[in-house]
Design a protein around this motif. Structure first.
Motif, PDB file in Angstrom:
ATOM      1  N   VAL A 134       0.832  -1.199   0.000  1.00  0.00           N
ATOM      2  CA  VAL A 134       0.000   0.000   0.000  1.00  0.00           C
ATOM      3  C   VAL A 134       0.872   1.256   0.000  1.00  0.00           C
ATOM      4  CG1 VAL A 134      -1.660   1.303   1.431  1.00  0.00           C
ATOM      5  CG2 VAL A 134      -1.908  -1.159   1.183  1.00  0.00           C
ATOM      6  N   GLY A 135       0.382   2.316  -0.645  1.00  0.00           N
ATOM      7  CA  GLY A 135       1.063   3.614  -0.601  1.00  0.00           C
ATOM      8  C   GLY A 135       0.094   4.717  -0.212  1.00  0.00           C
ATOM      9  N   PHE A 136       0.646   5.759   0.428  1.00  0.00           N
ATOM     10  CA  PHE A 136      -0.112   6.984   0.717  1.00  0.00           C
ATOM     11  C   PHE A 136       0.712   8.139   0.186  1.00  0.00           C
ATOM     12  CE2 PHE A 136      -1.455   4.354   4.380  1.00  0.00           C
ATOM     13  CZ  PHE A 136      -2.817   4.565   4.371  1.00  0.00           C
TER      14      PHE A 136
ATOM     15  N   GLU B  39      -4.010  13.176   6.275  1.00  0.00           N
ATOM     16  CA  GLU B  39      -3.052  12.259   6.911  1.00  0.00           C
ATOM     17  C   GLU B  39      -3.474  12.046   8.370  1.00  0.00           C
ATOM     18  OE1 GLU B  39      -0.633  12.548   3.404  1.00  0.00           O
ATOM     19  OE2 GLU B  39      -0.359  11.164   5.055  1.00  0.00           O
ATOM     20  N   GLU B  40      -3.941  13.157   8.964  1.00  0.00           N
ATOM     21  CA  GLU B  40      -4.403  13.115  10.350  1.00  0.00           C
ATOM     22  C   GLU B  40      -5.585  12.148  10.478  1.00  0.00           C
ATOM     23  OE1 GLU B  40      -3.940  13.823  14.077  1.00  0.00           O
ATOM     24  OE2 GLU B  40      -2.692  14.947  12.650  1.00  0.00           O
ATOM     25  N   ALA B  41      -6.459  12.141   9.485  1.00  0.00           N
ATOM     26  CA  ALA B  41      -7.624  11.266   9.526  1.00  0.00           C
ATOM     27  C   ALA B  41      -7.186   9.798   9.543  1.00  0.00           C
ATOM     28  CB  ALA B  41      -8.534  11.533   8.331  1.00  0.00           C
ATOM     29  N   VAL B  42      -6.079   9.492   8.862  1.00  0.00           N
ATOM     30  CA  VAL B  42      -5.572   8.115   8.876  1.00  0.00           C
ATOM     31  C   VAL B  42      -5.096   7.774  10.283  1.00  0.00           C
ATOM     32  CG1 VAL B  42      -3.845   6.540   7.924  1.00  0.00           C
ATOM     33  CG2 VAL B  42      -4.933   8.238   6.434  1.00  0.00           C
ATOM     34  N   VAL B  43      -4.383   8.747  10.905  1.00  0.00           N
ATOM     35  CA  VAL B  43      -3.913   8.531  12.275  1.00  0.00           C
ATOM     36  C   VAL B  43      -5.109   8.400  13.229  1.00  0.00           C
ATOM     37  CG1 VAL B  43      -2.503   9.518  14.130  1.00  0.00           C
ATOM     38  CG2 VAL B  43      -1.788   9.782  11.749  1.00  0.00           C
ATOM     39  N   ASP B  44      -6.211   9.086  12.891  1.00  0.00           N
ATOM     40  CA  ASP B  44      -7.425   9.020  13.719  1.00  0.00           C
ATOM     41  C   ASP B  44      -8.089   7.637  13.709  1.00  0.00           C
ATOM     42  OD1 ASP B  44      -7.282  11.529  14.734  1.00  0.00           O
ATOM     43  OD2 ASP B  44      -8.732  12.434  13.346  1.00  0.00           O
TER      44      ASP B  44
ATOM     45  N   PHE C 135       5.105   3.157   0.915  1.00  0.00           N
ATOM     46  CA  PHE C 135       5.379   4.560   0.608  1.00  0.00           C
ATOM     47  C   PHE C 135       4.418   5.411   1.398  1.00  0.00           C
ATOM     48  CE2 PHE C 135       5.216   8.205  -2.586  1.00  0.00           C
ATOM     49  CZ  PHE C 135       6.506   8.640  -2.326  1.00  0.00           C
ATOM     50  N   TRP C 136       4.931   6.305   2.237  1.00  0.00           N
ATOM     51  CA  TRP C 136       4.106   7.214   3.025  1.00  0.00           C
ATOM     52  C   TRP C 136       5.028   8.309   3.554  1.00  0.00           C
ATOM     53  CZ3 TRP C 136       0.890   5.929   8.110  1.00  0.00           C
ATOM     54  CH2 TRP C 136      -0.041   6.974   8.324  1.00  0.00           C
ATOM     55  N   PRO C 137       5.402   9.234   2.683  1.00  0.00           N
ATOM     56  CA  PRO C 137       6.469  10.184   3.018  1.00  0.00           C
ATOM     57  C   PRO C 137       6.239  10.937   4.325  1.00  0.00           C
ATOM     58  CG  PRO C 137       5.845  10.418   0.731  1.00  0.00           C
ATOM     59  CD  PRO C 137       4.875   9.453   1.339  1.00  0.00           C
ATOM     60  N   VAL C 138       4.979  11.181   4.684  1.00  0.00           N
ATOM     61  CA  VAL C 138       4.744  11.972   5.882  1.00  0.00           C
ATOM     62  C   VAL C 138       5.121  11.194   7.144  1.00  0.00           C
ATOM     63  CG1 VAL C 138       2.338  11.409   6.444  1.00  0.00           C
ATOM     64  CG2 VAL C 138       3.153  13.740   6.741  1.00  0.00           C
ATOM     65  N   ALA C 139       5.124   9.866   7.059  1.00  0.00           N
ATOM     66  CA  ALA C 139       5.372   9.069   8.261  1.00  0.00           C
ATOM     67  C   ALA C 139       6.620   8.193   8.158  1.00  0.00           C
ATOM     68  CB  ALA C 139       4.161   8.183   8.536  1.00  0.00           C
TER      69      ALA C 139
END
Ligand code: SF4
Ligand code: SF4
Ligand code: SF4
Lengths: 166, 326
Positions: free
Chosen positions: B6-8, B18-23, B39-43
């Motif tokens: 999976v990628g984001f 991105e916050e909603a994913v963390v939520d 792939f998830w550059p923010v994390a």
């Protein structure tokens, strides 16, 4: 020749999509026809049962699909065959006009007129006037952008941004 | 059996998606256990080369949030499209152009001038703008090009599904992930949310008058809002009648009118035109001047009705600068 070139050479013929209500304005257009009144042939008339049927989406769609102007014709206030329809048109149009202004679409390109069944001469006048105004304004370029031209536009965009000065 | 990869990725976004994913809270552990995030550059520290090295369609699914407004974002989503089986537009920016899409009311030059020159907190007497390339002793450094027009994701690449909302509600994200992992997806192009208007499921719908007859529009700070009564009936511009449900009436439950982040239902082509039509029709006057005065209270119709969807509207952008188009 593209519309733009046509405009430059002075031969630009605007395309108008006219939405006329069945009971008043369409009948008036018919009357103008049977009375052999001549007027600019630039409008493609779409008959709707009531101007209130005119979803603002239709207007935007007409502009998007190549109209240079849109004319809306309905019965005079108080005369609507369905009593309330033209008031709804008036309310929607009042707000839509402000939105179109924000979007840079000149006021003259979308026009609303109350024309009764007997007013064939008014159809003639409005059609001629609007055609003249649009000729002065020139074509409206809102053609849909096909996905495959995006690449080209990106390259142009890059080239343009390179010119932005330090 | 190997886990689905999976990628984001985010483009022109605020970080809320991105916050909603963390939520997802502890449920994110289930997601992480079920998939391999490649792939998830923010994390996570992955780079573009890592994506380039993947085989075509090696990512089972890629979620992309944010609108597209730079050459870099466009290159990245093209690359991710190639490497992904399913590609999902995540959030209203990606779905309809979103809030960054309001930049389409201006052109690039006006935006650059405002941000780098005119804003009162900026001191830039020489009018220096970001450049695409610049010579420094170490060589040439480059920046991506800012586009003149902000685009929704499906205006630049093929999109399989849409998760609407600003950001998408956690419940819908969970349902979507479950549907993907379970192989139970609807037809391509579907918006993964209920296809009913918000008013239909609103807890205040009983108090919504049949014919609201609006005589005045108010902004939320101009009144003490009744916590039970239909907000539209109180004169607030609640767009629930034109908006897709699926958010759990989040704003309405918070005593705020709906601003339309879930976008339209499937029968609507242009959200703003439809919402404008719905609201204007309800004005309780037949007099031209009075109608103009009542509607005049709506300060910014374009920003109000196209708050999340200007790029995906039929007009896409303004045309007054003589350089509309793309
Ligand atoms: S959809 Fe909303 S939360 Fe997501 S990036 Fe856009 S503005 Fe932020
Ligand atoms: S207008 Fe707003 S408050 Fe009223 S029923 Fe619809 S969503 Fe609920
Ligand atoms: S109430 Fe409207 S604006 Fe608020 S989350 Fe739901 S759809 Fe979005």
């Amino acid at each position: 020749m593209s519309d733009k070139n046509k405009a430059n050479s002075g031969n630009f013929e605007p395309r108008i999509v006219a939405f006329f209500c069945n009971w008043c304005t369409y009948t008036a257009a018919d009357l103008a026809g049977t009375a052999r009144m001549t007027y600019a042939p630039n409008a493609r008339v779409v008959r709707v049962m009531c101007s209130g049927r005119l979803d603002p989406q239709f207007i935007l769609m007409a502009l998007r699909e190549g109209a240079d102007g849109v004319l809306i014709g309905g019965c005079h206030p108080g005369d609507c065959h369905y009593q309330e329809g033209n008031y709804k048109t008036l309310r929607r149009f009042t707000l839509l006009k402000r939105l179109l202004q924000d979007m840079g679409i000149e006021n003259e390109r979308v026009r609303m007129e109350w024309i009764a069944a007997s007013e064939g001469d008014r159809v003639q006048k409005v059609m001629n006037e609007m055609t003249e105004q649009l000729k002065k304004l020139g074509p409206l370029h809102l053609e849909p952008v096909p996905i495959d031209t995006v690449h080209k536009k990106v390259e142009e965009s890059v080239a343009q941004a390179e010119g932005v000065k330090i | 059996m190997s886990k689905p990869k999976v990628g984001f990725y985010w483009c022109a976004a605020c970080g809320g998606c991105e916050e909603a994913v963390v939520d997802l809270n502890e449920d994110i552990l289930k997601v992480v256990a079920a998939v391999d995030i490649l792939f998830w550059p923010v994390a996570l520290d992955f780079k573009r080369e890592d994506v380039e090295k993947l085989n075509d369609r090696e990512l089972a699914v890629c979620f992309i949030n944010g609108a597209i407004r730079s050459s870099e974002q466009f290159e990245m989503v093209e690359l991710l499209r190639k490497k992904s089986g399913l590609l999902i537009a995540f959030g209203s920016c990606s779905h309809l152009g979103g809030i960054p899409g309001l930049a389409n009311l201006f052109n690039r030059e006006a935006i650059l001038a405002n941000s780098y020159k005119e804003v009162f907190s900026v001191e830039n007497p020489q009018g220096i703008y970001p450049q695409q390339s610049c010579q420094v002793p170490e060589g040439t450094v480059t920046l991506p090009a800012l586009w003149n027009t902000v685009k929704a994701l499906d205006q630049v690449i093929d999109v399989d599904y849409y998760l609407p909302g600003c950001p998408p509600p956690v419940e819908l994200i969970k349902d979507a992930v479950a549907a993907i992992l379970g192989g139970k997806l609807p037809a391509k192009g579907t918006v993964l949310a209920p296809d009913k208007a918000l008013c239909e499921v609103c807890p205040r719908k009983e108090s919504k008058p049949e014919k609201p007859q609006l005589r005045e529009f108010k902004r939320p700070h101009e009144l003490v809002i009744d916590t039970e009564k239909c907000l539209l009936a109180q004169g607030l511009l609640c767009l629930g009648s034109a908006t897709r449900s699926g958010c759990g009436s989040a704003c309405v439950n918070g005593n705020m009118p709906c601003t339309g982040c879930m976008g339209p239902t499937s029968r609507v082509l242009d959200y703003g035109a439809k919402a404008l039509s719905a609201i204007a029709s309800l004005v309780g006057s037949n007099d031209e001047k009075e109608i103009a005065a009542i509607l005049g209270k709506i300060a910014d119709p374009t920003g109000t009705f196209y708050r999340y969807s200007l790029p995906a509207s039929l007009l896409h952008r303004t045309y007054n600068s003589g350089q509309g188009g793309n």
